[in-house]
Design a protein around this motif. Structure first.
Motif, PDB file in Angstrom:
ATOM      1  N   GLY A 344    -115.140  81.472  79.124  1.00  0.00           N
ATOM      2  CA  GLY A 344    -113.859  81.967  79.601  1.00  0.00           C
ATOM      3  C   GLY A 344    -113.377  83.148  78.805  1.00  0.00           C
ATOM      4  O   GLY A 344    -114.121  83.778  78.046  1.00  0.00           O
ATOM      5  N   GLY A 345    -112.094  83.450  78.985  1.00  0.00           N
ATOM      6  CA  GLY A 345    -111.493  84.590  78.311  1.00  0.00           C
ATOM      7  C   GLY A 345    -110.008  84.394  78.127  1.00  0.00           C
ATOM      8  O   GLY A 345    -109.383  83.528  78.748  1.00  0.00           O
ATOM      9  N   GLU A 346    -109.455  85.207  77.243  1.00  0.00           N
ATOM     10  CA  GLU A 346    -108.033  85.132  76.933  1.00  0.00           C
ATOM     11  C   GLU A 346    -107.515  86.531  76.647  1.00  0.00           C
ATOM     12  O   GLU A 346    -108.201  87.349  76.024  1.00  0.00           O
ATOM     13  CB  GLU A 346    -107.801  84.220  75.725  1.00  0.00           C
ATOM     14  CG  GLU A 346    -106.356  84.141  75.258  1.00  0.00           C
ATOM     15  CD  GLU A 346    -106.186  83.144  74.113  1.00  0.00           C
ATOM     16  OE1 GLU A 346    -106.620  81.993  74.270  1.00  0.00           O
ATOM     17  OE2 GLU A 346    -105.631  83.539  73.067  1.00  0.00           O
ATOM     18  N   TYR A 347    -106.303  86.809  77.121  1.00  0.00           N
ATOM     19  CA  TYR A 347    -105.644  88.064  76.771  1.00  0.00           C
ATOM     20  C   TYR A 347    -104.243  87.739  76.276  1.00  0.00           C
ATOM     21  O   TYR A 347    -103.531  86.913  76.865  1.00  0.00           O
ATOM     22  CB  TYR A 347    -105.552  89.022  77.959  1.00  0.00           C
ATOM     23  CG  TYR A 347    -104.865  90.315  77.578  1.00  0.00           C
ATOM     24  CD1 TYR A 347    -105.552  91.304  76.893  1.00  0.00           C
ATOM     25  CD2 TYR A 347    -103.517  90.519  77.868  1.00  0.00           C
ATOM     26  CE1 TYR A 347    -104.927  92.480  76.508  1.00  0.00           C
ATOM     27  CE2 TYR A 347    -102.882  91.695  77.486  1.00  0.00           C
ATOM     28  CZ  TYR A 347    -103.592  92.671  76.806  1.00  0.00           C
ATOM     29  OH  TYR A 347    -102.967  93.825  76.421  1.00  0.00           O
ATOM     30  N   ALA A 348    -103.856  88.391  75.173  1.00  0.00           N
ATOM     31  CA  ALA A 348    -102.533  88.173  74.598  1.00  0.00           C
ATOM     32  C   ALA A 348    -101.904  89.512  74.243  1.00  0.00           C
ATOM     33  O   ALA A 348    -102.580  90.425  73.749  1.00  0.00           O
ATOM     34  CB  ALA A 348    -102.623  87.287  73.352  1.00  0.00           C
ATOM     35  N   PHE A 349    -100.603  89.603  74.494  1.00  0.00           N
ATOM     36  CA  PHE A 349     -99.838  90.792  74.110  1.00  0.00           C
ATOM     37  C   PHE A 349     -98.658  90.323  73.264  1.00  0.00           C
ATOM     38  O   PHE A 349     -97.842  89.509  73.701  1.00  0.00           O
ATOM     39  CB  PHE A 349     -99.337  91.543  75.347  1.00  0.00           C
ATOM     40  CG  PHE A 349     -98.521  92.765  75.010  1.00  0.00           C
ATOM     41  CD1 PHE A 349     -99.136  93.926  74.575  1.00  0.00           C
ATOM     42  CD2 PHE A 349     -97.138  92.738  75.118  1.00  0.00           C
ATOM     43  CE1 PHE A 349     -98.387  95.049  74.259  1.00  0.00           C
ATOM     44  CE2 PHE A 349     -96.378  93.855  74.813  1.00  0.00           C
ATOM     45  CZ  PHE A 349     -97.010  95.015  74.378  1.00  0.00           C
ATOM     46  N   ASN A 350     -98.598  90.808  72.023  1.00  0.00           N
ATOM     47  CA  ASN A 350     -97.526  90.459  71.093  1.00  0.00           C
ATOM     48  C   ASN A 350     -96.758  91.719  70.713  1.00  0.00           C
ATOM     49  O   ASN A 350     -97.357  92.790  70.547  1.00  0.00           O
ATOM     50  CB  ASN A 350     -98.092  89.820  69.826  1.00  0.00           C
ATOM     51  CG  ASN A 350     -98.758  88.491  70.088  1.00  0.00           C
ATOM     52  OD1 ASN A 350     -98.109  87.459  70.105  1.00  0.00           O
ATOM     53  ND2 ASN A 350    -100.068  88.508  70.285  1.00  0.00           N
ATOM     54  N   ALA A 383    -117.990  81.653  74.829  1.00  0.00           N
ATOM     55  CA  ALA A 383    -118.886  80.692  75.472  1.00  0.00           C
ATOM     56  C   ALA A 383    -119.280  79.655  74.429  1.00  0.00           C
ATOM     57  O   ALA A 383    -119.639  80.016  73.297  1.00  0.00           O
ATOM     58  CB  ALA A 383    -120.128  81.376  76.031  1.00  0.00           C
ATOM     59  N   THR A 384    -119.185  78.380  74.780  1.00  0.00           N
ATOM     60  CA  THR A 384    -119.565  77.298  73.878  1.00  0.00           C
ATOM     61  C   THR A 384    -120.331  76.239  74.653  1.00  0.00           C
ATOM     62  O   THR A 384    -120.169  76.098  75.865  1.00  0.00           O
ATOM     63  CB  THR A 384    -118.336  76.641  73.223  1.00  0.00           C
ATOM     64  OG1 THR A 384    -117.524  76.045  74.243  1.00  0.00           O
ATOM     65  CG2 THR A 384    -117.509  77.653  72.451  1.00  0.00           C
ATOM     66  N   ARG A 400    -117.314  83.513  70.014  1.00  0.00           N
ATOM     67  CA  ARG A 400    -116.180  84.221  70.581  1.00  0.00           C
ATOM     68  C   ARG A 400    -116.198  85.645  70.040  1.00  0.00           C
ATOM     69  O   ARG A 400    -116.531  85.867  68.875  1.00  0.00           O
ATOM     70  CB  ARG A 400    -114.864  83.535  70.203  1.00  0.00           C
ATOM     71  CG  ARG A 400    -114.686  82.156  70.821  1.00  0.00           C
ATOM     72  CD  ARG A 400    -113.396  81.503  70.349  1.00  0.00           C
ATOM     73  NE  ARG A 400    -113.489  81.101  68.942  1.00  0.00           N
ATOM     74  CZ  ARG A 400    -112.444  80.843  68.157  1.00  0.00           C
ATOM     75  NH1 ARG A 400    -111.223  80.980  68.636  1.00  0.00           N
ATOM     76  NH2 ARG A 400    -112.610  80.477  66.916  1.00  0.00           N
ATOM     77  N   VAL A 401    -115.837  86.580  70.873  1.00  0.00           N
ATOM     78  CA  VAL A 401    -115.732  87.974  70.452  1.00  0.00           C
ATOM     79  C   VAL A 401    -114.364  88.476  70.869  1.00  0.00           C
ATOM     80  O   VAL A 401    -114.005  88.393  72.048  1.00  0.00           O
ATOM     81  CB  VAL A 401    -116.835  88.851  71.072  1.00  0.00           C
ATOM     82  CG1 VAL A 401    -116.662  90.309  70.633  1.00  0.00           C
ATOM     83  CG2 VAL A 401    -118.217  88.341  70.682  1.00  0.00           C
ATOM     84  N   LYS A 422    -117.022  85.884  66.363  1.00  0.00           N
ATOM     85  CA  LYS A 422    -116.687  84.623  65.695  1.00  0.00           C
ATOM     86  C   LYS A 422    -117.654  83.527  66.133  1.00  0.00           C
ATOM     87  O   LYS A 422    -117.339  82.726  67.007  1.00  0.00           O
ATOM     88  CB  LYS A 422    -115.242  84.245  66.008  1.00  0.00           C
ATOM     89  CG  LYS A 422    -114.213  85.253  65.517  1.00  0.00           C
ATOM     90  CD  LYS A 422    -112.791  84.859  65.847  1.00  0.00           C
ATOM     91  CE  LYS A 422    -112.490  84.984  67.318  1.00  0.00           C
ATOM     92  NZ  LYS A 422    -111.058  84.763  67.629  1.00  0.00           N
ATOM     93  N   PRO A 423    -118.843  83.483  65.545  1.00  0.00           N
ATOM     94  CA  PRO A 423    -119.784  82.407  65.885  1.00  0.00           C
ATOM     95  C   PRO A 423    -119.362  81.085  65.257  1.00  0.00           C
ATOM     96  O   PRO A 423    -118.637  81.046  64.262  1.00  0.00           O
ATOM     97  CB  PRO A 423    -121.105  82.908  65.295  1.00  0.00           C
ATOM     98  CG  PRO A 423    -120.703  83.809  64.172  1.00  0.00           C
ATOM     99  CD  PRO A 423    -119.407  84.444  64.581  1.00  0.00           C
TER     100      PRO A 423
END
Length: 685
Positions: A344-350, A383-384, A400-401, A422-423
């Motif tokens: 999957g994926g994630e997007y964040a705006f702070n 991916a895990t 994760r990248v 981030k392995p």
């Protein structure tokens, strides 16, 4: 009531024996994978039905979690990412769809009567998202109909004469496969680190230069409202949640020095925030399932501080607003009973906007990064896979990248883009039903604290701290090994060794500006940290104490970084060398009572600033409590705390510690007095 916290603890919590699998099926609205059987089941999933906790008469799911053998509750960690920041408790196999509404509060709002069982999952389980943890607890709720709830009221009475009330009302309506949760609470407390006491100003040779009696009043309030709605939707299930919170804080601190005369600091701090979140799940063909999160959080902070002496008049003000928007999607593929793959994926705006002002004797003083807007856009793909390679061996591997762009406008103009792979690899070996070994290797990236971008003030103490919009997230390579053994009917012991190789450590450093030198949070280079953790959980029936339980946990930590002011090696600021906690609980079912004793070791924490070294000492914490249930729906709690000593020690130098001598020492002893807590809790439905 605000209480001093410890980062690592020789914790204690009670144990009881692993019980047989509950005969009722899991009534969770989200389908859960069946637990493995035989030796593998004992190695990875240990189910504790509601009957296991019956003798302890818990009121909430949180009470049950604290009694879970071999489990230490984690409310969440400061790492980047929505899932990575989660705690180590799932609810019906899912993480809560909120970051503001903390996990402990969510569990407190779940009545114990609604819990069917709690599964303790160790080292990974196919079909369960472990949230980046090696051990999680899964609270599985019962199905049902109708309205249930809880009302509680209580108060803290301190040795200083404060009476701080609290009240909460929580309700849950369940109708078929729909659910509505709502709660309102209000709490007043006092900051225990700001009690009354004596204060000495010493010279470099220990001579008394001045003395004072300090008077501190630091009341704080919390007004909190939560609501949540769950329902089927589009072939799946959706949960919506809303949290609104207001936290006013006031400080009035005064000194009457024999030489310097009267000094007084007054501060008003107002924190307000709101969050809306959603969580959607849906099963798809071919063993697939979809999970989606959305979150919007907004916050606002106002700070106004005034410090007046016979010769000085200072005024600090801060207005800050910020927010976070997060979207996350995960596709779970249960390829076989022994293999699960997630991607999957994630997007964040702070973002945060701050305006800071400081006036000293009528003259405006410019603070570095006083007026800035800082924003960060971050995207992550991952991916895990969790593979039960053998009945006794589970392998969790993934990567994760993330890439992020941090930019600042205003007093500081900058823009930088960062990329972090981030392995992660976790091996869990369960050679027997009683023994388990877990090994973890992972690259971790910490979360940036956006409050570090803004200035802050403690005018009757360390003074002004500058903000720093140019921070880079702290990273580490973590190497961890854990051995855990279950013995007898209900005993658990575990040993963990951990090594962290740190990069871009966030600590304290000086920053030079035209108006002077200020202390600021900063990246100070590489470092190392080594931890050793020992924990146990057992019942004491074997020594004749039927119904008595004892739990404990201790962490010993050693760290090393290079001090940016002196160039010498030292510990990381704020870290404790050792922390310990023990909890003893005695169930007295014939008297409808539970009594207990909690002990936390004394600690000290040290902060290294460019012109001073600050050390805070907390004395031993010991409390005793009695829970009395005259009826199944009513619980009285009476609890006595002895937290009454807090020491602040400041070693102040003439300038940079590397070149200027020690000029004075500021010693402050703060007594808060013993604290009596009483609470009445009534459940209904």
């Amino acid at each position: 009531m605000a209480r001093s916290s410890t980062s690592f603890v020789l914790c204690a919590a009670l144990a009881a024996a692993p019980a047989a699998w509950a005969q009722e099926p899991a009534p969770s609205p989200t389908p859960l994978p069946a637990p493995p059987s035989g030796a593998a089941a004992a190695g990875s999933v240990i189910p504790y039905p509601a009957s296991f906790f019956a003798a302890q008469r818990p009121d909430t799911a949180y009470d049950m979690i604290l009694r879970l053998p071999g489990f230490t509750f984690d409310d969440g960690s400061a790492v980047r990412g929505l899932a990575g920041a989660a705690g180590n408790v799932l609810i019906d196999g899912q993480r809560p769809s909120s970051k503001t509404d903390d996990l402990q509060s969510i569990l407190i709002r779940i009545p114990a009567g609604q819990v069917a069982r709690i599964d303790l999952i160790r080292g990974g389980q196919t079909g369960i998202d472990m949230q980046g943890k090696t051990v999680v607890a899964n609270v599985i709720r019962k199905s049902g109909q109708g309205l249930t709830g809880r009302f509680s009221t209580g108060q803290f009475t301190t040795g200083d004469g404060y009476t701080d009330p609290q009240a909460a009302l929580e309700e849950t309506w369940r109708g078929g496969d729909r659910r509505v949760d709502a709660s309102l609470s209000t709490t007043k407390g006092h900051d225990g680190s700001n009690g009354n006491g004596g204060r000495l100003i010493l010279g470099p040779d220990g001579q008394v230069l001045d003395a004072s009696n300090t008077r501190n009043a630091a009341p704080n309030w919390q007004y909190l409202a939560n609501g949540a709605f769950e329902s089927p939707l589009a072939g799946g299930r959706i949960r919506l949640n809303l949290t609104l919170e207001d936290q006013p804080y006031r400080l009035d601190s005064s000194d009457d020095f024999a030489v310097a005369g009267r000094q007084r600091e007054r501060m008003r701090l107002d924190l307000a925030d709101g969050e809306f979140g959603l969580h959607f799940t849906r099963d798809l063909p071919a063993g697939l399932s979809l999970e989606a999160f959305g979150l919007q959080h907004l916050n606002k902070t106002g700070n106004d501080s005034v410090f007046v002496t016979a010769a000085d008049d200072q005024h600090f003000s801060l207005a800050s607003s910020g927010g976070e928007s997060v979207g996350r999607g995960v596709l779970h593929w249960r390829r076989s009973p022994t293999l699960t793959i997630d991607a999957g994926g994630e997007y964040a705006f702070n973002w945060v906007r701050t305006r800071t002002g400081f006036i000293d004797n009528g003259q405006a003083v410019t603070i570095p990064a006083a007026n800035v807007r800082v924003q960060e856009g971050r995207a992550e793909g991952f991916a895990t896979s969790t593979w039960r390679a053998l009945p006794t061996l589970t392998v969790e591997a993934g990567v994760r990248v993330e890439t992020s762009t941090i930019s600042s406008t205003g007093d500081v103009t900058l823009s930088k883009t960062l990329t972090f792979p981030k392995p992660r690899l976790v091996l869990t070996w369960s050679p027997t039903a009683a023994d388990q070994v877990r090994v973890r290797i992972e690259r971790e990236v910490g979360q940036l604290d956006f409050s570090s971008f803004a200035a802050s003030a403690a005018l009757n103490g360390i003074g002004i701290t500058a903000g720093n919009p140019n921070l880079t997230p702290q990273q580490d390579w973590a190497y961890e090994a854990t051995y855990e053994r279950h013995f007898g009917k209900d005993g658990v012991v575990s040993l963990t060794a951990r090594r962290l190789d740190l990069t871009d450590v966030i600590d304290r450093a000086p920053v030079v500006s035209p108006s002077g030198v200020f202390d600021t949070p900063a990246n100070i280079g590489d470092g190392t940290e080594s931890d050793f953790v020992a924990a146990f959980s057992l019942q004491l029936q074997r020594i004749g104490l039927t119904g008595a339980t004892l739990r404990g946990q201790g962490t010993w930590r050693d760290s090393s970084v290079i001090d940016p002011t002196t160039g010498a090696a030292r510990r990381i600021s704020g870290q404790h060398t050792a922390d310990a906690e023990l909890h003893f609980t005695q169930d007295l079912p014939r008297h409808n009572m539970v009594v207990g004793v909690d002990w936390v070791n004394p600690y000290h924490e040290r902060f290294f600033r460019f012109d001073e070294i600050d050390t805070n000492h907390q004395n031993v914490s010991l409390d005793v409590f009695v829970d009395y249930k005259p009826r199944p729906d009513i619980t009285w709690r009476v609890q006595l705390f002895n937290e009454d000593h807090y020491v602040v020690e400041r070693d102040i130098f003439g300038g940079l510690r590397s070149r200027d001598p020690l000029t004075s020492r500021d010693l402050q002893l703060r007594h808060f007095g013993p604290i009596l807590f009483t609470r009445l809790r009534k459940t209904f439905g």
